[in-house]
Design a protein around this motif. Structure first.
Motif: not given
Length: 342
Positions: A103-119
Motif C-alpha cells: 500500500s505504501s509503495l503504491s501510494a508513493l508511485l501513484g503520488g509521483f505520477a500525479v505530481v508529474a502530471f500536474v507539474e
C-alpha cells in the motif's frame, strides 16, 4: 507313730501352702493376661482406625491423582492453544506488514505520477505543441494507467488491512478458547491410540486463504504491472521535457529500460515467492493442522514431538537435505513444554 503323723501334717501343710501360692500366681497371671488382652483389643481398635484412615488417605490420593491428570490435560491443551494464538498473532502481523508495504509503495508511485502530471509543462497551452501527438497520448495513457493501477492496489490493500486488524482477534477470543479446551479435554478422556487430536474450528490462516488470498494476489499483480508502466511514463516525460535534446531524452529512456529489465529480474526472483500461498513455504505442519500430518503414536498429547518419518536412505539421527530446523513452519517451540506434562 507320732513322727510319721507330724511328717504327714508338715507335708500336707507344705502342699497346701505351695498350692495356694501357685493358685495366687496363676490368678495374678490370668489378671495380667486379661489386662494384656484388653490392651490388645485397644490396639486392634486403634489399628482398625488407622487402616480406615489409610483407606481414606488412599482414596484422597487417588482423587488427587485424577484431578492432577485432568489439570495436566488442561495445561497441555492450554499450551497448544497458546501456541495457536501466537501463530495467529504472527500471521496477522505478517499479512499486515505485507499489505502496508504494498500500500505504501503504491501510494508513493501513484503520488509521483500525479505530481508529474500536474507539474509538467512541456508546451504553452495556447499554442499547438511541437511534440508528436502519439507521444502525448502515450504519456497521458501511461500516467492514467499508473495512477489507476497504484490507486486500486493501495485501496484494496488498505481495505484488507482494516479487515484483518478488525477480525484477526476474533479467532482467539475467549469463546474459541473455551470451546477448544473443552474438546481437548474430551479427546484426552476418550483417547485411543492413533486418534487425531482436535483442531481449532476457525483460524486466521483459513480466513486468509479463503477470503483474502485472491484479493492479495490481484493487488500485488496490479502493483507489479504498475511499476513498468511508471517507468514507461518516465520515458515519455523525458521525450516531452527534453524534446530539444535527443541525447538527454535517450539517456533517460535507456535508464528506464535498464530499470525495467532490473524490475523483471527482481520480479522473477522474488515476486513468485511473495505471491504464492504461505502454506507451501513450509515443510512442517502448522498448529492448525495438528497431528493430522503424522498422527499420535503415544499419549494423547504426543503430537508435540517432531515427526518421526524420514526420507528413504537417511540414517537415524540425521536430517534430509534441505531440512531446516529453524523454518517458519516449525515456530511452535512451546509444544515440547506442553507435551512434558501429559
Amino acid at each position: 507313730p507320732p513322727s510319721c503323723a507330724a511328717s504327714q501334717a508338715f507335708l500336707t501343710a507344705l502342699d497346701t501352702s505351695l498350692s495356694r501360692t501357685w493358685r495366687e500366681e496363676e490368678r495374678s497371671w490370668r489378671g495380667e493376661d486379661r489386662e494384656w488382652r484388653a490392651q490388645d483389643m485397644e490396639f486392634r481398635v486403634e489399628e482398625r482406625d488407622w487402616w480406615h484412615l489409610e483407606h481414606l488417605w488412599r482414596q484422597e490420593n487417588r482423587k488427587w491423582r485424577l484431578e492432577d491428570i485432568e489439570q495436566r490435560v488442561l495445561e497441555n491443551a492450554r499450551w497448544v492453544w497458546l501456541r495457536y494464538a501466537e501463530k495467529n498473532r504472527r500471521d496477522v502481523e505478517e499479512k499486515s506488514e505485507q499489505l502496508k508495504s504494498i500500500s505504501s509503495l503504491s501510494a508513493l508511485l501513484g503520488g509521483f505520477a500525479v505530481v508529474a502530471f500536474v507539474e509538467l509543462q512541456f508546451a504553452d497551452p495556447a499554442v499547438k505543441p511541437a511534440q508528436s501527438e502519439i507521444l502525448i497520448v502515450a504519456y497521458a495513457a501511461t500516467t492514467a494507467l499508473t495512477v489507476a493501477l497504484m490507486l486500486n492496489s493501495m485501496v484494496l490493500c488498505s481495505f484488507m488491512l482494516c479487515s484483518i486488524l478488525r477480525n484477526g482477534k476474533t479467532y482467539v477470543s475467549e469463546d474459541e478458547e473455551a470451546d477448544y479446551l473443552y474438546r481437548c479435554r474430551r479427546f484426552a478422556l476418550e483417547f485411543q491410540k492413533g486418534d487425531v487430536p482436535p483442531q481449532p474450528q476457525r483460524s486466521f490462516e483459513k480466513h486468509w486463504e479463503t477470503r483474502c488470498e485472491d484479493d492479495w494476489k490481484n493487488a500485488f499483480r496490479m502493483f507489479t504491472m504498475g511499476v513498468p508502466v511508471f517507468l514507461s511514463n518516465i520515458a515519455c516525460i523525458s521525450w516531452l521535457k527534453f524534446h530539444y535534446s535527443t541525447w538527454a531524452a535517450g539517456t533517460v529512456t535507456a535508464i528506464a529500460i535498464a530499470a525495467t529489465f532490473g524490475w523483471v529480474h527482481t520480479q522473477n526472483n522474488w515476486g513468485w515467492h511473495i505471491e504464492r500461498t504461505g502454506r507451501n513455504r513450509s515443510g512442517h505442519p502448522s498448529v492448525s493442522q495438528g497431528g493430522s500430518a503424522h498422527g499420535s503414536t503415544g499419549l494423547p498429547f504426543a503430537w508435540h514431538a517432531r515427526p518421526n518419518h524420514r526420507s528413504p536412505g537417511v540414517p537415524p539421527g540425521s536430517f534430509p537435505t534441505g531440512f531446516r530446523t529453524g523454518d517458519e513452519g516449525n515456530s511452535g517451540g512451546g509444544g515440547g513444554v506442553g507435551g512434558g506434562g501429559s
